[in-house]
Design a protein around this motif. Structure first.
Motif, mmCIF file in Angstrom:
data_model
loop_
_atom_site.group_PDB
_atom_site.id
_atom_site.type_symbol
_atom_site.label_atom_id
_atom_site.label_comp_id
_atom_site.label_asym_id
_atom_site.label_seq_id
_atom_site.Cartn_x
_atom_site.Cartn_y
_atom_site.Cartn_z
ATOM 1 N N ASN A 69 35.214 -32.922 7.666
ATOM 2 C CA ASN A 69 35.523 -34.138 6.903
ATOM 3 C C ASN A 69 35.340 -33.964 5.394
ATOM 4 O O ASN A 69 35.399 -34.932 4.647
ATOM 5 N N ARG A 70 35.090 -32.714 4.976
ATOM 6 C CA ARG A 70 34.951 -32.410 3.546
ATOM 7 C C ARG A 70 33.935 -33.310 2.869
ATOM 8 O O ARG A 70 34.163 -33.816 1.773
ATOM 9 N N LEU A 71 32.793 -33.569 3.516
ATOM 10 C CA LEU A 71 31.769 -34.415 2.919
ATOM 11 C C LEU A 71 30.974 -33.619 1.886
ATOM 12 O O LEU A 71 30.802 -32.414 2.033
ATOM 13 N N TYR A 72 30.501 -34.289 0.863
ATOM 14 C CA TYR A 72 29.625 -33.711 -0.170
ATOM 15 C C TYR A 72 30.273 -32.526 -0.889
ATOM 16 O O TYR A 72 29.578 -31.671 -1.404
ATOM 17 N N GLY A 73 31.585 -32.443 -0.882
ATOM 18 C CA GLY A 73 32.231 -31.283 -1.502
ATOM 19 C C GLY A 73 31.878 -29.975 -0.824
ATOM 20 O O GLY A 73 31.915 -28.908 -1.440
ATOM 21 N N ALA A 74 31.536 -30.053 0.475
ATOM 22 C CA ALA A 74 31.084 -28.864 1.206
ATOM 23 C C ALA A 74 32.209 -27.848 1.363
ATOM 24 O O ALA A 74 33.361 -28.205 1.580
ATOM 25 N N ARG A 75 31.839 -26.576 1.214
ATOM 26 C CA ARG A 75 32.751 -25.489 1.594
ATOM 27 C C ARG A 75 32.091 -24.747 2.746
ATOM 28 O O ARG A 75 30.882 -24.494 2.711
ATOM 29 N N ALA A 76 32.884 -24.409 3.739
ATOM 30 C CA ALA A 76 32.316 -23.764 4.925
ATOM 31 C C ALA A 76 31.758 -22.389 4.572
ATOM 32 O O ALA A 76 32.357 -21.656 3.785
ATOM 33 N N GLU A 77 30.614 -22.047 5.155
ATOM 34 C CA GLU A 77 30.090 -20.693 4.992
ATOM 35 C C GLU A 77 31.063 -19.702 5.600
ATOM 36 O O GLU A 77 31.599 -19.936 6.687
ATOM 37 N N LEU A 78 31.239 -18.568 4.924
ATOM 38 C CA LEU A 78 32.184 -17.573 5.438
ATOM 39 C C LEU A 78 31.756 -17.057 6.812
ATOM 40 O O LEU A 78 32.589 -16.833 7.685
ATOM 41 N N GLY A 79 30.452 -16.913 7.023
ATOM 42 C CA GLY A 79 29.957 -16.446 8.324
ATOM 43 C C GLY A 79 30.333 -17.424 9.432
ATOM 44 O O GLY A 79 30.707 -17.015 10.536
ATOM 45 N N TRP A 80 30.253 -18.690 9.121
ATOM 46 C CA TRP A 80 30.616 -19.708 10.108
ATOM 47 C C TRP A 80 32.121 -19.660 10.385
ATOM 48 O O TRP A 80 32.560 -19.723 11.538
ATOM 49 N N LEU A 81 32.912 -19.511 9.327
ATOM 50 C CA LEU A 81 34.369 -19.414 9.513
ATOM 51 C C LEU A 81 34.718 -18.216 10.384
ATOM 52 O O LEU A 81 35.577 -18.301 11.265
#
Ligand code: FE
Ligand code: FE
Length: 400
Positions: free
Chosen positions: A194-206
């Protein structure tokens, strides 16, 4: 029945909150702990990029889910306006006339309790469980004794689990593509999606998400594209994070069969052209871009780089060129002419793009595959660009 009340903005709720909740349930011997996200905190403004009330409720449900005895309540959000604890306690007293109510709060809150709105009523209806550090214990017990004498308050002290992070610091982490370790898996996925808090996904998680979606045989290719894209981004001054994320996600729907490809198009409202309807395998760039956009919260630049990675298009962005070429020249590839293309990619990106498009069109012709019009347009466009550059070699240096 003994009920605990645990209020807060939970913006976002993290594993520290979950730990504190578990601690309170145990220490007070609660039958139920009501976790109540605040509609509007009375004394502080919520930060601007804050999650909306419905989202905070959902985040709390995800964070406290499966914690025995805990139950997330929309009581304050449904009441709306400023959330005064005394009103909440009064409402719970009406709902549970016989219950023993315990209000859980931190040390700072407790020490200012006397100034609270309707604190007298609050202290009459609920006991106070103060969750604080061991070194605050004496000060709190002194205040507790005073409140007991003067106002008949019941106060208990709970050892606070060590604070791992504040929600404010966590929001900063999320913007830097960090902070996953402070959130439950479900909460993290929801924030990213939901793109909350301007979050960018961690690359490890991706990477983990991509591996779940990929045929195991394709994983080395995908990791190779990530590596190559990062190197190209460093060489040509593109956003390294974007290059890595686009590389990781570029083939996430490659495993889907024709029917699944068309289902994804249906789900995300993707437009399909005639050629794609005939050969749905071509769709993996489009459906991959849409899946990355809707599930993994990527930026528009990353979405477009995935979108155009197979065919290219006219007027490609730097990141689009990088992903197109990284897909072509990543370390696991081997074909005639690869070395030349690879070297060129680090010398002149546009020349490499032209060569890559040309090679891929030649190969299609050889194999009697109808090329996608986007590839033809991409080639024509980049040829014109290169001609134009050659015609004005000094453009950009300034008029003489
Ligand atoms: Fe692909
Ligand atoms: Fe690929």
């Amino acid at each position: 029945m003994r009920i605990g009340i645990y209020g807060g903005t939970f913006n976002p709720p993290h594993t520290g909150h979950r730990k504190a909740a578990r601690e309170a349930i145990g220490a007070l011997g609660l039958d139920k702990l009501l976790v109540i996200p605040t509609a509007e905190p009375p004394h502080k403004e919520l930060p601007e990029e804050s999650a909306g009330p419905e989202q905070r409720l959902e985040l709390a449900r995800l964070c406290f889910g499966g914690l025995e005895g805990a139950e997330v309540s929309p009581l304050e959000l449904e009441r709306g306006g400023k959330s005064y604890t005394a009103d909440t306690v009064a409402e719970l007293r009406r709902l549970y006339p016989e219950a023993e109510l315990w209000l859980i709060m931190g040390g700072d809150m407790f020490l200012s309790l006397e100034k609270w709105y309707k604190s007298g009523e609050l202290l009459r209806e609920a006991g106070i469980a103060v969750s604080a550090r061991a070194d605050e214990r004496e000060r709190i017990l002194a205040e507790a004794e005073k409140l007991r004498r003067e106002r008949g308050a019941r106060v208990r002290f709970i050892d606070q689990p060590p604070i791992i992070i504040s929600s404010t610091a966590l929001r900063d982490c999320l913007r830097r593509a960090e902070g996953r370790e402070y959130l439950t898996e479900e909460t993290y996925a929801y924030i990213v999606k939901n793109r909350l808090y301007g979050a960018r996904a961690e690359l490890g998680w991706l990477r983990e998400q991509a591996v779940k979606l990929l045929d195991p045989r394709r994983v080395p290719h995908v990791l190779g594209v990530e590596q190559e894209a990062v190197r190209l981004a460093e060489r040509w001054g593109a956003e390294v994070y974007d290059a890595a994320a686009a590389g990781i996600l570029h083939d996430i729907t490659k495993k889907c069969n024709d029917k699944e490809q068309l289902q994804l198009c249906e789900k995300y409202g993707t437009m399909i052209d005639n050629l794609e309807r005939e050969i749905p395998k071509l769709l993996h760039a489009k459906t991959g871009a849409d899946l990355a956009w809707h599930e993994f919260g990527v930026s528009p630049a990353i979405r477009e780089a995935i979108r155009w990675h197979t065919t290219g298009r006219e007027n490609m962005s730097l990141l689009e060129k990088i992903i197109y070429l990284a897909d072509y020249i990543e370390p696991n590839r081997s074909f005639e002419g690869l070395d030349r293309l690879r070297a060129l990619a680090y010398e002149d990106l546009d020349e490499a793009l032209r060569l890559g498009l040309q090679m891929s069109l030649d190969e299609m012709e050889e194999r009697c595959i109808v090329p996608h019009p986007n590839s033809l347009r991409a080639l024509r466009y980049i040829e014109k660009e290169l001609d134009r550059k050659r015609a004005e070699p000094y453009s950009g240096i300034g008029a003489i």
